[in-house]
Structures are given as C-alpha cells and as structure tokens.
Design a protein around this motif. Structure first.
Motif, PDB file in Angstrom:
ATOM      1  N   SER A  46      -6.928   5.048   8.136  1.00 31.35           N
ATOM      2  CA  SER A  46      -7.121   4.494   6.803  1.00 31.35           C
ATOM      3  C   SER A  46      -8.537   3.959   6.722  1.00 31.35           C
ATOM      4  N   ALA A  47      -9.272   4.411   5.710  1.00 32.05           N
ATOM      5  CA  ALA A  47     -10.653   3.963   5.538  1.00 32.05           C
ATOM      6  C   ALA A  47     -10.717   2.816   4.529  1.00 32.05           C
ATOM      7  N   ASP A  48      -9.584   2.172   4.261  1.00 33.09           N
ATOM      8  CA  ASP A  48      -9.549   1.047   3.321  1.00 33.09           C
ATOM      9  C   ASP A  48     -10.624   0.019   3.695  1.00 33.09           C
ATOM     10  N   ALA A  49     -11.370  -0.435   2.691  1.00 36.40           N
ATOM     11  CA  ALA A  49     -12.490  -1.362   2.940  1.00 36.40           C
ATOM     12  C   ALA A  49     -12.011  -2.650   3.606  1.00 36.40           C
ATOM     13  N   GLY A  50     -10.733  -2.989   3.425  1.00 40.24           N
ATOM     14  CA  GLY A  50     -10.178  -4.197   4.028  1.00 40.24           C
ATOM     15  C   GLY A  50     -10.234  -4.187   5.545  1.00 40.24           C
ATOM     16  N   PHE A  51     -10.376  -2.991   6.138  1.00 38.41           N
ATOM     17  CA  PHE A  51     -10.374  -2.900   7.598  1.00 38.41           C
ATOM     18  C   PHE A  51     -11.757  -3.058   8.215  1.00 38.41           C
ATOM     19  N   ASN A  52     -12.770  -3.242   7.356  1.00 35.25           N
ATOM     20  CA  ASN A  52     -14.120  -3.374   7.913  1.00 35.25           C
ATOM     21  C   ASN A  52     -14.308  -4.671   8.679  1.00 35.25           C
ATOM     22  N   SER A  53     -13.480  -5.663   8.373  1.00 32.97           N
ATOM     23  CA  SER A  53     -13.455  -6.844   9.239  1.00 32.97           C
ATOM     24  C   SER A  53     -11.994  -7.101   9.602  1.00 32.97           C
ATOM     25  N   TYR A  54     -11.789  -7.866  10.683  1.00 33.19           N
ATOM     26  CA  TYR A  54     -10.428  -8.051  11.179  1.00 33.19           C
ATOM     27  C   TYR A  54      -9.695  -9.139  10.395  1.00 33.19           C
ATOM     28  N   ASN A  55      -8.686  -8.725   9.643  1.00 35.27           N
ATOM     29  CA  ASN A  55      -7.825  -9.665   8.926  1.00 35.27           C
ATOM     30  C   ASN A  55      -6.403  -9.503   9.475  1.00 35.27           C
ATOM     31  N   PRO A  56      -5.906 -10.507  10.215  1.00 38.21           N
ATOM     32  CA  PRO A  56      -4.613 -10.341  10.898  1.00 38.21           C
ATOM     33  C   PRO A  56      -3.475  -9.904   9.972  1.00 38.21           C
ATOM     34  N   GLU A  57      -3.408 -10.468   8.772  1.00 34.10           N
ATOM     35  CA  GLU A  57      -2.297 -10.125   7.870  1.00 34.10           C
ATOM     36  C   GLU A  57      -2.327  -8.660   7.477  1.00 34.10           C
ATOM     37  N   LEU A  58      -3.519  -8.184   7.076  1.00 33.29           N
ATOM     38  CA  LEU A  58      -3.662  -6.805   6.617  1.00 33.29           C
ATOM     39  C   LEU A  58      -3.428  -5.826   7.773  1.00 33.29           C
ATOM     40  N   PHE A  59      -4.025  -6.125   8.925  1.00 28.78           N
ATOM     41  CA  PHE A  59      -3.867  -5.255  10.089  1.00 28.78           C
ATOM     42  C   PHE A  59      -2.413  -5.215  10.557  1.00 28.78           C
TER      43      PHE A  59
END
Lengths: 257, 319
Positions: B57-70
C-alpha cells in the motif's frame, strides 16, 4: 480522573541467573526482586502528572504471584501512588497479562492515562504496553523520553532507531510507555514508606477475570545459560605491536574484518 | 504448504538488510513467501530476495510510523494473505507494532529471536532472557498465526537475484479515525546504523576518563564503518545519550565484532553484548571481568592503543 501505572517485578540487574535442573525456568531462590527499571520512570511521570492535576489519582497495578508482587506496589505507593491493585497470577504470557490488566482497568472505570515501562528487563518482550492499549482501544506511544499533557491530549517524544525522535500527539485517553531519560525517578520518602506499609492493596484473582486457558499463546522451555567462552587470547608487546597483532587476528583468524 | 508473510522494511529506497535476511530465510523453508510493504517504495524488490507475492500500500499515511494505522493495515494484510507465520525484524517499528497487531488478531508473538526453525507450520524460536544472561525456546499454542520478530544479523544474506519477480497486489483496508498524530520527525544526526543493526560496534566505558575522549572511538569507528556504543556508567554521567547505551537497561546487541574500550564489564553490560561473535577488550586492569567474555584482550593504556589500532586498520583496509 485516573492514571494507571502498569508495573512488573523483576530480578535486580546485578542478579546472576541460575537455571533449574529440568530447564523449565530460572532458579528464583535468593533473587532480589525490584521494580522493573523502566517502570520507575512511569511511576515518576504519573506522580508529576498528579502534582499538576490535583484531581488525578494514581493507581499502581501489577499482575504476578501476589506474595512478592505486592512489594512493587508498595514501592509505587511509597513514591506517591494513591491506590494499588495486584492481580494474583503465575506463568502468564504477554497477551493474557495485557488482557488481565486491561480488564481490571476497565472494571475500575477506565483511565485518562495509562503509563508503563517500554520493556521489562526479564523477558525483554516489549509487548504488554502496546497490547494493553489495543485491548483498551486507545492510542499508544512507546519508548517515550518527553511527555506533556493538555486536558484533551498528550504530546510525547518517541526515541526511534538511530537517534531519530518522533513527536507524537495522542488524544486522551492514551497509553504512554517510558524510556530512560523521561525523568529522574524520586526516592520514596520515609513518611511515604510508612504510609505504603499500612495501605490496603486490592487483590484480584486472575481466575475471576474470565480469561480462558486457551488465550495463552506462547510457551517457553529449554532454559539454558550461554555457552562458556574459550579463554581470552591476550596480545602482548607495545601498543603498536598489540594493535598490529589484533588487526591480523581479526582479519586472518576470526575473519570479521 | 503454508504461507509466511514478511513485514519488509526499507531505508533510502532499498530493503533493509534485516528484512532481506527474513525474506531469504523464509524462502528456504519450502513455504510460500509473501512480502508486506507499507509505504511508497519499490516493493517489487522483495521478489529479488525470495518473495513470490508482494502485498503493498502506497498510502501517504505510511510515510511515517503511526501505530494505529499500521496495526489496522497489518492485521488486515495478515488475514487477507492467509499467512500462518509472520516474520518481522525486532526493529523499533517491529517491536512497537506487532504486539498490538497480535492483541488485535489474538495471535502469539515472540520478539528478539536469535535462532528460528520453521518446519511446515511448526515454529520454534530461541530468544535471550535477561538481555542474554540465559536463553529459552518459544513454541506457540492456541493460535492460527505465529508472529516472530528476529534480531538483525542473525541470518545469512545472499546477493539479490534480480531475475525473479512476484505477483504484486495492492492492499485495501478500512482506514480508522486516528487518535495518533505524528507532528514531527527529527532525524538522528548520525549516518551510522543503529546499534541493534550494526555489524561492528566500538564501545566506551569509564576508562575513557571524560566525554571528549569519545572522539578517539569515533575515529576508530569511522575507519571500520562501526557504530559507537557506551556503558551505563558513562550514559548516567551524561557523556553520551541513552540511545548509545549497551546493556540490560539499554540496547542488547550481537554484532560480528564488539570492541570494548575502557569497559570493566559490569554484569548488566555483559548481558547486553555477550552474544557478539568476536569480542575485543582493551583495558588497563588485567582483572576486569570483560576479559572473561573477550575473544582477544589487550591489557594496556587505551589512549595509546586505540590510535595505534585506528592507524593499523587504516593501513590494512586501504588495500
């Protein structure tokens, strides 16, 4: 407004570990039990939070064999925690420990803030805090070395790999797991110690929490000490000769360079 | 045949060595290897290390580590892929993320693995306790998914095979409303590998006498491409930051080469580094406990030996 601090009792870092003859675990005879060093930072931060927010109450909580585990709670009470709960249990894995802690926190009306140490220095799993957060359905940040609170949120600094710092805002309620450097834990005062001795600690039996035996996911066996190292090879001569001999040994004998 | 999902981490557009180890190891088990790649990067590289499926997934949310999203994305990826074994590195991200994922999907998780054996679906992991004062072997029960976080540098890595390719599938998942906001990321000033991933470590203790003398270790480390570590005593004295501390209340490390300079060898320090393949001790005290763990020892004045060593390595490595 409740602040829960999750604690673990661990062998002192100076402990020489001995293995049981059947390799099922370590020999706990003669071990000096202390509060997990990272948990001290969590207790200190909880008390600092209470000092700034007088309506806050600090609840220390631990899961373990109650006969000795209560000592870690007395230490927290002596430092300034208001209440303490022990969940009497033995041989739980990370997930059942976390579930038990989360259930008790919920039963006590939930938390505005949950604090913990980033890791326990006994099994080095670094798992229970994040699992508690998931069971409570609240956000978390671990390995935190800076903490600030507003009524709606917490802003923390997380130490990531390679010296990188991440600044994270967590909407309350949230869980924060402490790293070394967060604060300087206070020593218990003498009146604090006296008060902690008299305090009634709430006891909960793990078996009453409705967590089935099949919730346990990980088992450890075959405990062993590290293999004995062969004797050191001392390199002699003056500094230049020693340096040359070492470089040769690392290159041609050990082959690591 | 079962499926192994490897959480694949990237640095500067390349798969980290620690993830290469896991992909290549997974490929040796006879199981199907799928790579999970979160973030906008060239995930297809995972095929060069043995993955036949790439879930990205290239979702922009993954560009930094966010525990909830990951957590949400990883949990869905595990379930959609049908993997029964999940491998990840015991990195700062891996150690933070997977316990939360495990709680979400009710799976077992073991971190800090140093040896792993996978036979079909059966997984055994050896890991240190008390930072390496002893070891035990973990097995799983009552779980459909077994999650193992392995320490870096424990498994061999072969060259990438660029002729291989994989089926690449985009991961779709339900985005949660986030209560975690990443406000800022301040990169560490060091270009060096983190201690936990370093292959060579040069470590200093109280024998260095003062903070400024760490420069001598930095010079040696630069020649070797090593990362610099420190003991609890000098971290507590404020000479260097806690991120450099090796030991039971710092980082547990297992490089190929650990050079301890002016380190006496307190039990909690030894616990954190005795898994190193080769240990060199340089200390003026012949009775220092560090010599009992060392492969090679030099009894002498660090202020003479370290510069001599730096000069010697420079000479030898130049060829």
């Amino acid at each position: 407004m409740k602040v829960f601090v999750c604690l673990k009792q661990v062998p002192d870092t100076e402990t020489k570990i001995k293995i049981l003859p059947d390799h099922s675990g370590i020999d706990t005879a003669g071990i000096k039990w202390v509060m997990n060093p990272y948990d001290e930072f969590a207790v200190e931060e909880a008390i600092k939070f209470k000092e700034k927010n007088p309506t806050a109450q600090v609840w220390a909580i631990t899961a373990g064999p109650k006969a000795r585990a209560v000592e870690v709670l007395r230490t927290a009470l002596a430092m300034g925690a208001d209440e303490a709960i022990v969940i009497n249990a033995e041989n739980m894995d990370a997930i059942t420990t976390a579930e038990a802690l989360a259930k008790v926190i919920q039963a006590e009306g939930g938390a505005h803030l949950v604090l913990a140490g980033k890791m326990a220095i006994d099994n080095n799993q670094s798992s229970v805090p994040q699992m508690v957060a998931e069971f409570l359905n609240i956000p978390h940040t671990s390995v935190v070395s800076k903490f600030e609170a507003t009524p709606e949120s917490f802003t923390v600094e997380r130490d990531a790999d390679g010296g990188t710092k991440e600044v994270v805002q967590l909407m309350s309620p949230a869980l924060v797991a402490a790293n070394k450097g967060l604060n300087l834990p206070r020593y218990a005062s003498l009146p604090g110690i006296m008060k902690a001795k008299k305090k009634v600690i709430k006891e909960i039996e793990f078996s009453t929490l409705g967590i089935a035996a099949t919730e346990q996911k990980v088992k450890y066996a075959g405990f062993e000490l590290p293999a004995e190292k062969p004797a050191v090879k001392l390199l002699t001569g003056d500094a230049t000769a020693q340096a040359a001999a070492l470089v040769q040994a690392l290159r041609n004998e050990a082959k690591v360079i | 045949m079962s499926k192994i999902l490897v959480f694949t981490e990237f640095q500067n557009g390349k798969i980290k060595r620690s993830s290469q180890e896991l992909l290549q190891f997974a490929a040796t088990t006879g199981n199907t290897v799928a790579a999970l790649v979160l973030g906008s990067t060239d995930g297809a590289q995972a095929a060069h290390h043995g993955a036949t499926e790439v879930l990205f997934s290239a979702d922009a949310g993954f560009n930094s580590y966010n525990p909830e999203l990951f957590t949400v994305a990883t949990a869905e990826a595990i379930q959609k892929s049908g993997a029964t074994v999940v491998l990840a590195s015991s990195s700062s991200t891996g150690k933070d993320l997977f316990p939360r994922v495990a709680a979400k999907i009710k799976a077992g998780v073991v971190s800090d693995g140093i040896e792993i054996k996978i036979t079909g679906d059966d997984v055994k992991v050896k890991k240190p306790f008390y930072s390496g004062k002893c070891f035990a072997t973990a097995t799983f029960e009552n779980t459909n998914v077994k999650i193992v976080l392995m320490r870096p540098n424990q498994l061999p890595v072969a060259a990438a095979d660029v002729s291989k390719s994989a089926t690449v599938t985009e991961l779709t998942f339900t985005k949660p409303s986030l209560k975690t906001i990443i406000k800022d990321i301040v990169k560490g000033t060091s270009e060096k590998l983190d201690l936990t991933e370093a292959n060579i470590i040069v470590s200093g203790g109280r024998g260095l006498k003062e903070a400024g003398n760490f420069k001598m270790l930095n010079d040696l480390a630069d020649v070797l491409g090593a990362t610099v570590g420190a003991t609890r005593a000098v971290v507590d004295a404020g000479w260097v930051g806690h991120s450099m501390q090796v030991g039971q209340t710092g980082k547990t490390v297992a490089p190929s080469l650990y050079i301890a300079v002016g380190v006496s060898g307190a039990i909690q320090h030894l616990a954190g580094m005795s898994g190193s393949k080769v240990i060199v001790a340089i200390n003026s005290d012949p009775n220092a406990p560090i010599f009992q763990k060392a492969t090679y020892g030099i009894v002498g004045d660090a202020f003479e030996i370290v510069p001599a060593l730096t000069a010697e390595f420079k000479k030898v490595l130049a060829h």
